[in-house]
Design an enzyme around this catalytic site. Structure first.
Site, PDB file in Angstrom:
ATOM      1  N   GLU A 265       0.865  -1.189   0.000  1.00  0.00           N
ATOM      2  CA  GLU A 265       0.000   0.000   0.000  1.00  0.00           C
ATOM      3  C   GLU A 265       0.898   1.234   0.000  1.00  0.00           C
ATOM      4  O   GLU A 265       2.087   1.139   0.308  1.00  0.00           O
ATOM      5  CB  GLU A 265      -0.889  -0.029   1.244  1.00  0.00           C
ATOM      6  CG  GLU A 265      -1.763  -1.268   1.256  1.00  0.00           C
ATOM      7  CD  GLU A 265      -2.692  -1.361   2.459  1.00  0.00           C
ATOM      8  OE1 GLU A 265      -2.531  -0.564   3.407  1.00  0.00           O
ATOM      9  OE2 GLU A 265      -3.571  -2.243   2.421  1.00  0.00           O
ATOM     10  N   TRP A 294       1.842  -0.310  -6.268  1.00  0.00           N
ATOM     11  CA  TRP A 294       2.810  -1.170  -6.964  1.00  0.00           C
ATOM     12  C   TRP A 294       2.237  -2.530  -7.361  1.00  0.00           C
ATOM     13  O   TRP A 294       2.945  -3.537  -7.266  1.00  0.00           O
ATOM     14  CB  TRP A 294       4.062  -1.381  -6.100  1.00  0.00           C
ATOM     15  CG  TRP A 294       4.873  -0.158  -5.935  1.00  0.00           C
ATOM     16  CD1 TRP A 294       5.042   0.555  -4.794  1.00  0.00           C
ATOM     17  CD2 TRP A 294       5.611   0.521  -6.959  1.00  0.00           C
ATOM     18  NE1 TRP A 294       5.835   1.637  -5.036  1.00  0.00           N
ATOM     19  CE2 TRP A 294       6.200   1.640  -6.362  1.00  0.00           C
ATOM     20  CE3 TRP A 294       5.810   0.296  -8.321  1.00  0.00           C
ATOM     21  CZ2 TRP A 294       6.984   2.543  -7.068  1.00  0.00           C
ATOM     22  CZ3 TRP A 294       6.591   1.187  -9.037  1.00  0.00           C
ATOM     23  CH2 TRP A 294       7.175   2.300  -8.416  1.00  0.00           C
ATOM     24  N   THR A 296       1.744  -4.963  -9.847  1.00  0.00           N
ATOM     25  CA  THR A 296       2.242  -5.214 -11.204  1.00  0.00           C
ATOM     26  C   THR A 296       1.234  -6.015 -12.021  1.00  0.00           C
ATOM     27  O   THR A 296       0.691  -7.010 -11.530  1.00  0.00           O
ATOM     28  CB  THR A 296       3.595  -5.962 -11.121  1.00  0.00           C
ATOM     29  OG1 THR A 296       4.497  -5.142 -10.375  1.00  0.00           O
ATOM     30  CG2 THR A 296       4.170  -6.230 -12.502  1.00  0.00           C
ATOM     31  N   ARG A 398       9.844 -15.781  -4.410  1.00  0.00           N
ATOM     32  CA  ARG A 398      11.286 -15.512  -4.211  1.00  0.00           C
ATOM     33  C   ARG A 398      12.132 -16.552  -4.926  1.00  0.00           C
ATOM     34  O   ARG A 398      13.162 -16.220  -5.514  1.00  0.00           O
ATOM     35  CB  ARG A 398      11.606 -15.504  -2.712  1.00  0.00           C
ATOM     36  CG  ARG A 398      11.111 -14.256  -2.039  1.00  0.00           C
ATOM     37  CD  ARG A 398      11.290 -14.298  -0.535  1.00  0.00           C
ATOM     38  NE  ARG A 398      10.568 -13.190   0.053  1.00  0.00           N
ATOM     39  CZ  ARG A 398       9.906 -13.231   1.202  1.00  0.00           C
ATOM     40  NH1 ARG A 398       9.883 -14.337   1.915  1.00  0.00           N
ATOM     41  NH2 ARG A 398       9.276 -12.163   1.638  1.00  0.00           N
ATOM     42  N   GLY A 494      31.431   0.063 -22.513  1.00  0.00           N
ATOM     43  CA  GLY A 494      31.810   1.477 -22.607  1.00  0.00           C
ATOM     44  C   GLY A 494      30.584   2.342 -22.858  1.00  0.00           C
ATOM     45  O   GLY A 494      29.491   2.079 -22.342  1.00  0.00           O
ATOM     46  N   GLY A 495      30.746   3.364 -23.677  1.00  0.00           N
ATOM     47  CA  GLY A 495      29.646   4.298 -23.959  1.00  0.00           C
ATOM     48  C   GLY A 495      28.453   3.605 -24.587  1.00  0.00           C
ATOM     49  O   GLY A 495      27.300   3.975 -24.329  1.00  0.00           O
ATOM     50  N   GLU A 518       9.229  -8.291  -3.383  1.00  0.00           N
ATOM     51  CA  GLU A 518       9.101  -9.569  -2.651  1.00  0.00           C
ATOM     52  C   GLU A 518       9.927  -9.596  -1.374  1.00  0.00           C
ATOM     53  O   GLU A 518      10.570 -10.591  -1.062  1.00  0.00           O
ATOM     54  CB  GLU A 518       9.520 -10.745  -3.528  1.00  0.00           C
ATOM     55  CG  GLU A 518       8.540 -11.002  -4.630  1.00  0.00           C
ATOM     56  CD  GLU A 518       9.095 -11.927  -5.667  1.00  0.00           C
ATOM     57  OE1 GLU A 518      10.325 -12.075  -5.736  1.00  0.00           O
ATOM     58  OE2 GLU A 518       8.299 -12.484  -6.406  1.00  0.00           O
TER      59      GLU A 518
END
Ligand SMILES: Cc1cc2nc3c(=O)[nH]c(=O)nc-3n(C[C@H](O)[C@H](O)[C@H](O)COP(=O)(O)OP(=O)(O)OC[C@H]3O[C@@H](n4cnc5c(N)ncnc54)[C@H](O)[C@@H]3O)c2cc1C
Length: 536
Positions: A265, A294, A296, A398, A494-495, A518
């Site tokens: 909540e 939340w 889902t 889990r 890298g980038g 969870e």
């Protein structure tokens, strides 16, 4: 496993047992964990790493495959060094005597073995093999069924999910029904549903290897689709009436009913016993009122497994909560409203997130939303049992998250290994450099440990559905590994690792959610793992 690795692992266990015995005394058998939170967290993590080292050593591949054998030794060496450093840094808290330390982690042969096993040259050797094989995971799994399930899930995920994953993420789309339909045809929603209720009854190990492959393709648009049915299935099997199992499990197994899990909540997260959303008894059922956060997949879901307070007396705490199956219409967008003929309303609005896109996570508002009496799990006998049933469901969730995290880390390892073999700087592939090899070696090693810890937890749950410590450890460790491996993988790019066209950038933001849901990491460590280790 070599004799030297066996010695390291025995030394870890010897020192840890002493530390746990001391922790039990200090916390009065786990009752006073809150007065020792910092140390309890250290113990929980050390015990989890030790369990991972043991699981990796017990893996059949460790006997036959040279790279797995190197990884087993290297991981055990690192865990031994970390534990020894912790004990020496906090001797009073750990309570491991000098004598015990001297015959375990500080014994000369153990020290020498641990140093040799984690020498950088060993990790580089592992890393070179990872580059050569592009990080592929073909570890042996006991039982042909699990290996066949892995092959078919891999083929499906690469053909059907990978081509859509980037678009779903970048445009924050809902997972297409075509993926859901195909996963349903493959039986992926009914893996833990017994055959008598229309499921596959495949067991937890098979569920995990399939989860890994789906999650490697997309955490949110494939691997996580089966988390919610897993949680509801376990709660129904534990506490549902026969009629409820017959009514709900077959359509869940067939993928006809998509599920959302609604516990959190806006003002109540980890302290689940304080859930405030109310269920008020009326003729023929219950009226739900209050806010949830939340949740889902709540838009697309056909049913929500909702934890609500049926006993208005707040002092009843966890014993005042019941678990409901709340039907609703599916909605495709980021916001929806469901109005019932008698005035009940359910409103949902998705909260924007940097990753884990494909299912959307909603804040929900219930206003006198009617749910029939027969939808309270366990009916009259289930009143007040919701917390307990939810926790049973979370243990299954889990475990599945251990698989999700391992699969996501696998995707990052493969991307990074491939890139390291192809990208050239200073006139050489970057995978030729020692540091890249070392990094990839460590990534692969921690991932192998997370995977085997999760498989061990799956086997434990196959043997006894009520276990909670093993799945919690798998979730804790594999989630951390996924975060670390995706981030290392990004640096190897890298980038380009920061570019949305490269999958590694998605894997990084997806992984960040794993230690949160969870049971957010500190709560998992303190309230599930430390309590499990120090209690009793
Ligand atoms: C993308 C996403 C999807 C989710 N999906 C779902 C879903 O489908 N269904 C659902 O019900 N929930 C879902 N959740 C919610 C998730 O399970 C919660 O966020 C999580 O349980 C933590 O609760 P919280 O956010 O209220 O954090 P809090 O409980 O407020 O905790 C925040 C922090 O406070 C500290 N803390 C709190 N209590 C203690 C304590 N006793 N001791 C020490 N430290 C403490 C810890 O550092 C903790 O990390 C989702 C969350 C996210 C981000």
């Amino acid at each position: 496993m070599s004799e030297a690795t066996g010695k390291i692992i025995a030394a870890i266990r010897g020192a840890l047992d002493e530390a746990l015995a001391s922790g039990k005394r200090a916390t009065d058998g786990g009752k006073a964990i809150d007065d020792h939170q910092v140390h309890a967290e250290r113990l929980a993590y050390a015990a989890t790493e030790a369990a991972a080292a043991e699981a990796l050593a017990a893996d059949a591949s460790a006997q036959s495959d040279a790279t797995t054998s190197l990884m087993t030794a290297a991981f055990a060496g690192e865990v031994a060094s970390r534990l020894r450093a912790q004990i020496e840094a906090h001797p009073d808290d750990f309570g491991v005597s000098d004598a015990v330390l001297a015959r375990t982690l500080a014994a000369p042969d153990v020290l020498a073995a641990a140093r040799a096993a984690q020498h950088e040259s060993r990790f580089r050797e592992i890393g070179r093999e990872v580059i050569r094989t592009r990080g592929a995971n073909n570890c042996a799994i006991d039982g042909d069924v699990a290996e066949m399930a892995r092959d078919s899930a891999r083929a499906f995920a690469r053909k059907e999910v990978v081509p859509l994953a980037e678009r779903i993420h970048r445009h924050d789309e809902l997972v297409p029904d075509a993926i859901i339909r195909q996963m349903a045809e493959l039986g992926y929603f009914g893996m833990s549903v017994p055959e008598e209720y229309g499921g596959q009854g495949m067991g937890n190990l098979v569920m995990i290897v399939i989860t890994e492959e789906l999650s490697a393709a997309s955490l949110a648009a494939a691997g996580s689709l089966i988390t919610r049915p897993e949680i509801l299935t376990k709660a129904l099997l534990k506490g549902g009436t026969d009629a409820q199992k017959k009514k709900w499990l077959p359509p869940v197994a067939a993928g006809e009913l998509m599920v959302g899990i609604s516990v959190t909540e806006p003002d109540t997260g980890s302290d689940v016993a304080s859930v405030r959303c109310r269920a008020e008894r009326v003729d023929g059922g219950w009226l739900i009122s209050g806010a949830k956060a939340w949740c889902t997949f709540a838009g697309r879901a056909n049913v929500l497994a909702l934890l609500a307070r049926t006993n208005p007396d707040a002092k009843a705490g966890a014993r005042g909560l019941s678990l409901f199956i709340v039907p609703k219409d599916p909605f495709p967008g980021h916001e929806f409203e469901m109005r019932q003929p008698d005035g009940g309303v359910l409103h949902g609005k998705a909260d924007a997130t940097p990753g884990y896109r494909g299912m959307h996570s909603y804040t929900l508002g219930f206003d006198r939303y009617f749910v029939p009496a027969e939808n309270l799990i366990g009916e009259a006998a289930g009143e007040g049992k919701g917390f307990y049933l939810q926790m049973q469901g979370f243990a299954a969730g889990r475990l599945q998250t251990g698989g999700r995290a391992s699969g996501l880390a696998q995707a990052a390892l493969e991307a990074a290994a491939t890139y390291a073999g192809e990208r050239k700087q200073f006139g050489r592939p970057i995978g030729d450099f020692h540091l890249t090899q070392y990094k990839l070696g460590r990534m692969a090693t921690s991932l192998a440990a997370a995977r085997q810890l999760t498989y061990a937890a799956a086997r434990a749950m196959d043997a006894d559905e009520t276990v909670s410590l093993e799945p919690a450890m798998a979730k804790l460790f594999a989630s951390d590994v996924a975060v670390a491996v995706t981030q290392e993988g990004q640096l190897i790019h890298g980038g380009w690792g920061y570019a949305e066209e490269f999958a590694i950038s998605r894997h990084v933001v997806d992984a960040l959610v794993l230690p949160i849901f969870e049971g957010v990491k500190p709560i998992l460590e303190l309230k599930v793992i430390a309590r499990g280790l120090l209690g009793g």
